[in-house]
Scaffold this motif. Structure first.
Motif, PDB file in Angstrom:
ATOM      1  N   SER A  47       0.814  -1.217   0.000  1.00  0.00           N
ATOM      2  CA  SER A  47       0.000   0.000   0.000  1.00  0.00           C
ATOM      3  C   SER A  47       0.847   1.267   0.000  1.00  0.00           C
ATOM      4  CB  SER A  47      -0.955   0.010   1.189  1.00  0.00           C
ATOM      5  OG  SER A  47      -0.229  -0.017   2.399  1.00  0.00           O
ATOM      6  N   ASN A  48       2.114   1.159   0.401  1.00  0.00           N
ATOM      7  CA  ASN A  48       3.038   2.291   0.312  1.00  0.00           C
ATOM      8  C   ASN A  48       4.442   1.750   0.089  1.00  0.00           C
ATOM      9  OD1 ASN A  48       4.490   2.018   2.949  1.00  0.00           O
ATOM     10  ND2 ASN A  48       2.447   2.386   3.766  1.00  0.00           N
ATOM     11  N   MET A  49       5.335   2.621  -0.319  1.00  0.00           N
ATOM     12  CA  MET A  49       6.685   2.174  -0.674  1.00  0.00           C
ATOM     13  C   MET A  49       7.447   1.616   0.532  1.00  0.00           C
ATOM     14  SD  MET A  49       6.686   2.359  -3.861  1.00  0.00           S
ATOM     15  CE  MET A  49       8.378   2.075  -4.328  1.00  0.00           C
ATOM     16  N   GLY A  50       7.079   2.026   1.741  1.00  0.00           N
ATOM     17  CA  GLY A  50       7.718   1.494   2.942  1.00  0.00           C
ATOM     18  C   GLY A  50       7.404   0.023   3.177  1.00  0.00           C
ATOM     19  N   GLU A  51       6.304  -0.444   2.616  1.00  0.00           N
ATOM     20  CA  GLU A  51       5.909  -1.846   2.774  1.00  0.00           C
ATOM     21  C   GLU A  51       6.382  -2.733   1.629  1.00  0.00           C
ATOM     22  OE1 GLU A  51       1.689  -1.923   3.320  1.00  0.00           O
ATOM     23  OE2 GLU A  51       1.779  -0.675   5.113  1.00  0.00           O
ATOM     24  N   LEU A  52       7.020  -2.120   0.631  1.00  0.00           N
ATOM     25  CA  LEU A  52       7.413  -2.887  -0.548  1.00  0.00           C
ATOM     26  C   LEU A  52       8.459  -3.962  -0.229  1.00  0.00           C
ATOM     27  CD1 LEU A  52       7.214  -3.451  -3.554  1.00  0.00           C
ATOM     28  CD2 LEU A  52       8.906  -1.639  -3.930  1.00  0.00           C
ATOM     29  N   LEU A  53       9.515  -3.607   0.461  1.00  0.00           N
ATOM     30  CA  LEU A  53      10.567  -4.588   0.737  1.00  0.00           C
ATOM     31  C   LEU A  53      10.041  -5.774   1.545  1.00  0.00           C
ATOM     32  CD1 LEU A  53      13.434  -5.597   0.481  1.00  0.00           C
ATOM     33  CD2 LEU A  53      14.058  -4.120   2.401  1.00  0.00           C
ATOM     34  N   PRO A  54       9.295  -5.558   2.639  1.00  0.00           N
ATOM     35  CA  PRO A  54       8.744  -6.728   3.338  1.00  0.00           C
ATOM     36  C   PRO A  54       7.848  -7.588   2.441  1.00  0.00           C
ATOM     37  CG  PRO A  54       8.560  -4.775   4.724  1.00  0.00           C
ATOM     38  CD  PRO A  54       9.023  -4.315   3.367  1.00  0.00           C
ATOM     39  N   ALA A  55       7.100  -6.944   1.555  1.00  0.00           N
ATOM     40  CA  ALA A  55       6.242  -7.700   0.638  1.00  0.00           C
ATOM     41  C   ALA A  55       7.077  -8.530  -0.334  1.00  0.00           C
ATOM     42  CB  ALA A  55       5.315  -6.752  -0.124  1.00  0.00           C
ATOM     43  N   LEU A  56       8.172  -7.958  -0.818  1.00  0.00           N
ATOM     44  CA  LEU A  56       9.061  -8.707  -1.712  1.00  0.00           C
ATOM     45  C   LEU A  56       9.693  -9.895  -0.989  1.00  0.00           C
ATOM     46  CD1 LEU A  56      10.858  -5.803  -3.629  1.00  0.00           C
ATOM     47  CD2 LEU A  56       9.066  -7.331  -4.499  1.00  0.00           C
ATOM     48  N   ILE A  57      10.145  -9.657   0.224  1.00  0.00           N
ATOM     49  CA  ILE A  57      10.760 -10.736   1.008  1.00  0.00           C
ATOM     50  C   ILE A  57       9.742 -11.841   1.271  1.00  0.00           C
ATOM     51  CG2 ILE A  57      11.749 -11.296   3.264  1.00  0.00           C
ATOM     52  CD1 ILE A  57      13.166  -8.522   3.122  1.00  0.00           C
ATOM     53  N   SER A  58       8.477 -11.466   1.516  1.00  0.00           N
ATOM     54  CA  SER A  58       7.441 -12.485   1.747  1.00  0.00           C
ATOM     55  C   SER A  58       7.197 -13.327   0.498  1.00  0.00           C
ATOM     56  CB  SER A  58       6.142 -11.838   2.225  1.00  0.00           C
ATOM     57  OG  SER A  58       5.466 -11.207   1.157  1.00  0.00           O
ATOM     58  N   LYS A  59       7.551 -12.800  -0.670  1.00  0.00           N
ATOM     59  CA  LYS A  59       7.427 -13.549  -1.929  1.00  0.00           C
ATOM     60  C   LYS A  59       8.745 -14.237  -2.295  1.00  0.00           C
ATOM     61  CE  LYS A  59       3.470 -11.453  -4.012  1.00  0.00           C
ATOM     62  NZ  LYS A  59       2.637 -12.645  -3.904  1.00  0.00           N
ATOM     63  N   ASP A  60       9.670 -14.302  -1.333  1.00  0.00           N
ATOM     64  CA  ASP A  60      10.966 -14.975  -1.496  1.00  0.00           C
ATOM     65  C   ASP A  60      11.875 -14.312  -2.527  1.00  0.00           C
ATOM     66  OD1 ASP A  60      10.320 -16.933   0.445  1.00  0.00           O
ATOM     67  OD2 ASP A  60       9.224 -18.077  -1.061  1.00  0.00           O
ATOM     68  N   VAL A  61      11.719 -13.016  -2.738  1.00  0.00           N
ATOM     69  CA  VAL A  61      12.608 -12.278  -3.633  1.00  0.00           C
ATOM     70  C   VAL A  61      13.939 -12.071  -2.922  1.00  0.00           C
ATOM     71  CG1 VAL A  61      13.003 -10.044  -4.757  1.00  0.00           C
ATOM     72  CG2 VAL A  61      10.758 -11.147  -4.903  1.00  0.00           C
ATOM     73  N   ASP A  62      15.024 -12.450  -3.580  1.00  0.00           N
ATOM     74  CA  ASP A  62      16.344 -12.252  -2.984  1.00  0.00           C
ATOM     75  C   ASP A  62      17.278 -11.443  -3.886  1.00  0.00           C
ATOM     76  OD1 ASP A  62      16.534 -14.325  -4.808  1.00  0.00           O
ATOM     77  OD2 ASP A  62      17.226 -15.797  -3.362  1.00  0.00           O
ATOM     78  N   ASN A  63      16.770 -11.025  -5.039  1.00  0.00           N
ATOM     79  CA  ASN A  63      17.546 -10.198  -5.959  1.00  0.00           C
ATOM     80  C   ASN A  63      16.619  -9.184  -6.619  1.00  0.00           C
ATOM     81  OD1 ASN A  63      20.360 -11.579  -6.272  1.00  0.00           O
ATOM     82  ND2 ASN A  63      18.874 -13.241  -6.346  1.00  0.00           N
ATOM     83  N   VAL A  64      17.183  -8.036  -6.963  1.00  0.00           N
ATOM     84  CA  VAL A  64      16.457  -6.982  -7.663  1.00  0.00           C
ATOM     85  C   VAL A  64      17.325  -6.521  -8.819  1.00  0.00           C
ATOM     86  CG1 VAL A  64      15.712  -4.566  -7.485  1.00  0.00           C
ATOM     87  CG2 VAL A  64      15.128  -6.184  -5.682  1.00  0.00           C
ATOM     88  N   ILE A  65      16.700  -6.277  -9.954  1.00  0.00           N
ATOM     89  CA  ILE A  65      17.374  -5.638 -11.085  1.00  0.00           C
ATOM     90  C   ILE A  65      16.634  -4.332 -11.324  1.00  0.00           C
ATOM     91  CG2 ILE A  65      17.953  -5.747 -13.543  1.00  0.00           C
ATOM     92  CD1 ILE A  65      17.873  -8.825 -13.301  1.00  0.00           C
ATOM     93  N   THR A  66      17.351  -3.226 -11.311  1.00  0.00           N
ATOM     94  CA  THR A  66      16.727  -1.928 -11.489  1.00  0.00           C
ATOM     95  C   THR A  66      17.666  -0.977 -12.220  1.00  0.00           C
ATOM     96  OG1 THR A  66      15.571  -0.108 -10.362  1.00  0.00           O
ATOM     97  CG2 THR A  66      17.470  -1.070  -9.230  1.00  0.00           C
ATOM     98  N   LYS A  67      17.100   0.018 -12.851  1.00  0.00           N
ATOM     99  CA  LYS A  67      17.905   1.026 -13.538  1.00  0.00           C
ATOM    100  C   LYS A  67      18.519   1.998 -12.534  1.00  0.00           C
ATOM    101  CE  LYS A  67      19.455   2.564 -17.417  1.00  0.00           C
ATOM    102  NZ  LYS A  67      20.553   1.829 -18.007  1.00  0.00           N
ATOM    103  N   HIS A  68      17.726   2.384 -11.516  1.00  0.00           N
ATOM    104  CA  HIS A  68      18.178   3.327 -10.489  1.00  0.00           C
ATOM    105  C   HIS A  68      17.584   2.929  -9.150  1.00  0.00           C
ATOM    106  CE1 HIS A  68      19.489   6.036 -13.690  1.00  0.00           C
ATOM    107  NE2 HIS A  68      18.305   5.891 -14.247  1.00  0.00           N
TER     108      HIS A  68
END
Length: 133
Positions: A47-68
């Motif tokens: 619901s906000n950018m502060g909750e994004l990382l915990p949400a990614l971790i809950s989906k077992d994301v361990d890597n990110v590819i981004t431009k910036h």
């Protein structure tokens, strides 16, 4: 192994890497083990950018590819064990191939400060093409 990549949207431009994470964009979630792609709107994940990382971790994301990525966001990702790689251009599939070949560079503090040095971080738009003053 799961990778999150910010993309422009989850339909017409789902293979176009976005300049970075923003609440109006989408993510491609790539599962390297099964070679499966899925897309989700960031607003549906957190619901906000502060909750994004915990949400990614809950989906077992361990890597990110981004431009910036903002330097403070990079530090938080690293502290939580998520590796951040800088994309080469904006093509999603090409960057997945580069990742699988270990040819993407890990983002470090110096590269994350590049945009801030350009614009001073005075607006809410994270883009080197920013014309807002």
């Amino acid at each position: 192994m799961k990778i999150a990549i910010p993309v422009i949207d989850d339909s017409k431009h789902k293979y176009d890497i976005a300049n970075g994470f923003n609440s109006t964009g989408s993510l491609c979630l790539y599962n390297k083990d099964s070679d499966q792609y899925s897309w989700i709107r960031i607003a549906d994940l957190a619901s906000n950018m502060g909750e994004l990382l915990p949400a990614l971790i809950s989906k077992d994301v361990d890597n990110v590819i981004t431009k910036h990525i903002h330097p403070m966001a990079l530090q938080v990702f690293i502290l939580k064990g998520v590796k951040v790689y800088l994309s080469e251009g904006f093509n999603l599939k090409e960057n997945i191939d580069l990742f699988n070949q270990s040819k993407l560079h890990l983002c470090d503090a110096i590269s994350s400060y590049a945009d801030i040095q350009i614009c001073g971080g005075q607006c809410s738009v994270c883009s080197t093409e920013c014309n807002e003053k």
